[in-house]
Design a protein around this motif. Sequence first.
Motif, PDB file in Angstrom:
ATOM      1  N   GLY A  46       0.774  -1.231   0.000  1.00  0.00           N
ATOM      2  CA  GLY A  46       0.000   0.000   0.000  1.00  0.00           C
ATOM      3  C   GLY A  46       0.808   1.285   0.000  1.00  0.00           C
ATOM      4  N   ALA A  47       2.130   1.215  -0.106  1.00  0.00           N
ATOM      5  CA  ALA A  47       2.951   2.422  -0.117  1.00  0.00           C
ATOM      6  C   ALA A  47       2.655   3.302  -1.328  1.00  0.00           C
ATOM      7  N   CYS A  48       2.083   2.706  -2.358  1.00  0.00           N
ATOM      8  CA  CYS A  48       1.799   3.417  -3.607  1.00  0.00           C
ATOM      9  C   CYS A  48       0.348   3.897  -3.703  1.00  0.00           C
ATOM     10  N   THR A  49      -0.384   3.907  -2.604  1.00  0.00           N
ATOM     11  CA  THR A  49      -1.801   4.260  -2.628  1.00  0.00           C
ATOM     12  C   THR A  49      -2.006   5.712  -3.045  1.00  0.00           C
ATOM     13  N   VAL A  50      -2.907   5.897  -3.996  1.00  0.00           N
ATOM     14  CA  VAL A  50      -3.343   7.212  -4.470  1.00  0.00           C
ATOM     15  C   VAL A  50      -4.867   7.168  -4.558  1.00  0.00           C
ATOM     16  N   ILE A  51      -5.481   8.307  -4.803  1.00  0.00           N
ATOM     17  CA  ILE A  51      -6.935   8.346  -4.965  1.00  0.00           C
ATOM     18  C   ILE A  51      -7.226   8.588  -6.443  1.00  0.00           C
ATOM     19  N   LEU A  52      -7.855   7.613  -7.055  1.00  0.00           N
ATOM     20  CA  LEU A  52      -8.175   7.634  -8.482  1.00  0.00           C
ATOM     21  C   LEU A  52      -9.682   7.692  -8.633  1.00  0.00           C
ATOM     22  N   ASN A  53     -10.166   8.785  -9.203  1.00  0.00           N
ATOM     23  CA  ASN A  53     -11.616   8.981  -9.377  1.00  0.00           C
ATOM     24  C   ASN A  53     -12.381   8.722  -8.077  1.00  0.00           C
ATOM     25  N   GLY A  54     -11.828   9.224  -6.963  1.00  0.00           N
ATOM     26  CA  GLY A  54     -12.505   9.130  -5.681  1.00  0.00           C
ATOM     27  C   GLY A  54     -12.313   7.835  -4.920  1.00  0.00           C
ATOM     28  N   GLU A  55     -11.482   6.929  -5.425  1.00  0.00           N
ATOM     29  CA  GLU A  55     -11.279   5.630  -4.782  1.00  0.00           C
ATOM     30  C   GLU A  55      -9.796   5.416  -4.492  1.00  0.00           C
ATOM     31  N   ALA A  56      -9.483   4.964  -3.286  1.00  0.00           N
ATOM     32  CA  ALA A  56      -8.099   4.637  -2.952  1.00  0.00           C
ATOM     33  C   ALA A  56      -7.692   3.384  -3.718  1.00  0.00           C
ATOM     34  N   VAL A  57      -6.594   3.488  -4.462  1.00  0.00           N
ATOM     35  CA  VAL A  57      -6.102   2.372  -5.264  1.00  0.00           C
ATOM     36  C   VAL A  57      -4.600   2.250  -5.095  1.00  0.00           C
ATOM     37  N   LYS A  58      -4.101   1.084  -5.385  1.00  0.00           N
ATOM     38  CA  LYS A  58      -2.661   0.839  -5.357  1.00  0.00           C
ATOM     39  C   LYS A  58      -2.128   1.047  -6.769  1.00  0.00           C
ATOM     40  N   SER A  59      -1.357   2.089  -6.937  1.00  0.00           N
ATOM     41  CA  SER A  59      -0.921   2.506  -8.264  1.00  0.00           C
ATOM     42  C   SER A  59       0.109   1.573  -8.889  1.00  0.00           C
ATOM     43  N   CYS A  60       0.609   0.608  -8.127  1.00  0.00           N
ATOM     44  CA  CYS A  60       1.575  -0.351  -8.694  1.00  0.00           C
ATOM     45  C   CYS A  60       0.882  -1.460  -9.474  1.00  0.00           C
ATOM     46  N   THR A  61      -0.433  -1.470  -9.466  1.00  0.00           N
ATOM     47  CA  THR A  61      -1.158  -2.538 -10.170  1.00  0.00           C
ATOM     48  C   THR A  61      -2.027  -2.010 -11.299  1.00  0.00           C
ATOM     49  N   ILE A  62      -1.885  -0.729 -11.612  1.00  0.00           N
ATOM     50  CA  ILE A  62      -2.741  -0.112 -12.624  1.00  0.00           C
ATOM     51  C   ILE A  62      -1.871   0.377 -13.776  1.00  0.00           C
ATOM     52  N   LEU A  63      -2.225  -0.009 -14.983  1.00  0.00           N
ATOM     53  CA  LEU A  63      -1.501   0.485 -16.146  1.00  0.00           C
ATOM     54  C   LEU A  63      -1.847   1.953 -16.373  1.00  0.00           C
ATOM     55  N   ALA A  64      -0.835   2.753 -16.614  1.00  0.00           N
ATOM     56  CA  ALA A  64      -1.039   4.177 -16.856  1.00  0.00           C
ATOM     57  C   ALA A  64      -1.980   4.404 -18.039  1.00  0.00           C
ATOM     58  N   ALA A  65      -1.877   3.562 -19.054  1.00  0.00           N
ATOM     59  CA  ALA A  65      -2.719   3.706 -20.245  1.00  0.00           C
ATOM     60  C   ALA A  65      -4.203   3.564 -19.928  1.00  0.00           C
ATOM     61  N   SER A  66      -4.538   2.962 -18.795  1.00  0.00           N
ATOM     62  CA  SER A  66      -5.943   2.725 -18.458  1.00  0.00           C
ATOM     63  C   SER A  66      -6.572   3.885 -17.693  1.00  0.00           C
ATOM     64  N   VAL A  67      -5.813   4.924 -17.375  1.00  0.00           N
ATOM     65  CA  VAL A  67      -6.349   5.999 -16.541  1.00  0.00           C
ATOM     66  C   VAL A  67      -6.566   7.298 -17.310  1.00  0.00           C
ATOM     67  N   GLY A  68      -6.678   7.209 -18.614  1.00  0.00           N
ATOM     68  CA  GLY A  68      -6.919   8.397 -19.410  1.00  0.00           C
ATOM     69  C   GLY A  68      -8.163   9.144 -18.952  1.00  0.00           C
ATOM     70  N   ASN A  69      -8.051  10.454 -18.864  1.00  0.00           N
ATOM     71  CA  ASN A  69      -9.134  11.356 -18.456  1.00  0.00           C
ATOM     72  C   ASN A  69      -9.574  11.163 -17.015  1.00  0.00           C
ATOM     73  N   ALA A  70      -8.742  10.541 -16.198  1.00  0.00           N
ATOM     74  CA  ALA A  70      -9.080  10.299 -14.800  1.00  0.00           C
ATOM     75  C   ALA A  70      -8.698  11.498 -13.929  1.00  0.00           C
ATOM     76  N   GLU A  71      -9.294  11.518 -12.741  1.00  0.00           N
ATOM     77  CA  GLU A  71      -8.934  12.471 -11.687  1.00  0.00           C
ATOM     78  C   GLU A  71      -8.076  11.710 -10.694  1.00  0.00           C
ATOM     79  N   LEU A  72      -6.892  12.221 -10.427  1.00  0.00           N
ATOM     80  CA  LEU A  72      -5.954  11.532  -9.556  1.00  0.00           C
ATOM     81  C   LEU A  72      -5.477  12.490  -8.480  1.00  0.00           C
ATOM     82  N   GLN A  73      -5.452  12.012  -7.245  1.00  0.00           N
ATOM     83  CA  GLN A  73      -4.908  12.806  -6.149  1.00  0.00           C
ATOM     84  C   GLN A  73      -3.776  12.030  -5.508  1.00  0.00           C
ATOM     85  N   THR A  74      -2.655  12.726  -5.307  1.00  0.00           N
ATOM     86  CA  THR A  74      -1.498  12.131  -4.644  1.00  0.00           C
ATOM     87  C   THR A  74      -1.217  12.898  -3.364  1.00  0.00           C
TER      88      THR A  74
END
Length: 165
Positions: A46-74
Motif C-alpha cells: 500500500g505504499a503506492c496508494t493514491v486516490i483515483l476517481n474518488g477511490e483509494a487504489v494501489k498505483s503499482c497494479t494499474i496500467l497508466a494507459a488505463s487511466v486516461g481522463n481520470a482524476e488523480l490525487q497524490t
Amino acid sequence: MTLVNLTVNGQERECDVPDGTLLVHLLRDHLGMTGTHVGCDTSQCGACTVILNGEAVKSCTILAASVGNAELQTVEGLAEGDSLHDVQTAFRTHHGLQCGFCTPGMIMAAVNMIDRHKGQLDETLVRHDLEGNLCRCTGYHNIVKAILSAAETYRARHQAAMAQG
C-alpha cells in the motif's frame, strides 16, 4: 507508446509513456511526483496508494494507459500552500510515522477512508480499512490515533459548516 491525459492534483497533465508503464511509474518517473512510493510491486504493502476517481487504489497494479481522463490525487496535492491537510497534521501530531516509507500511502488511504465514511470512524473500522497498507515500524497504534483524530476534525468542520447554513 500511449498518450495519457489525466488530472493530477487539480492540474491537467499529458504524458507519452510506454504501453506497459504502471501508474506509480508514470507519477514518479514521468511527472516527478516521488511522494507515491514503490514498495512491493505486488499490491501487498500500500505504499503506492493514491486516490483515483474518488477511490483509494494501489498505483503499482494499474496500467497508466488505463487511466486516461481520470482524476488523480497524490500526497503532493493534499496540502494547501503551507497548510497541511488535516490527516497530515494528525499524523505529525500523533507520531503516526516512524521511517516514513509507508506514510504517503497510509495518508492517502486515510483521506479516502474519512471521506467515504464522512468521518464516522472507530478503531475497528480504521484497522479493517488499513488491512491493505503495511507499516513495518509502528504497530499501527499511532497511525490509528492519527486517523481517528483527523476524522474528529472532519466531523467538527462538517458540523460547523452545517450550522452556518
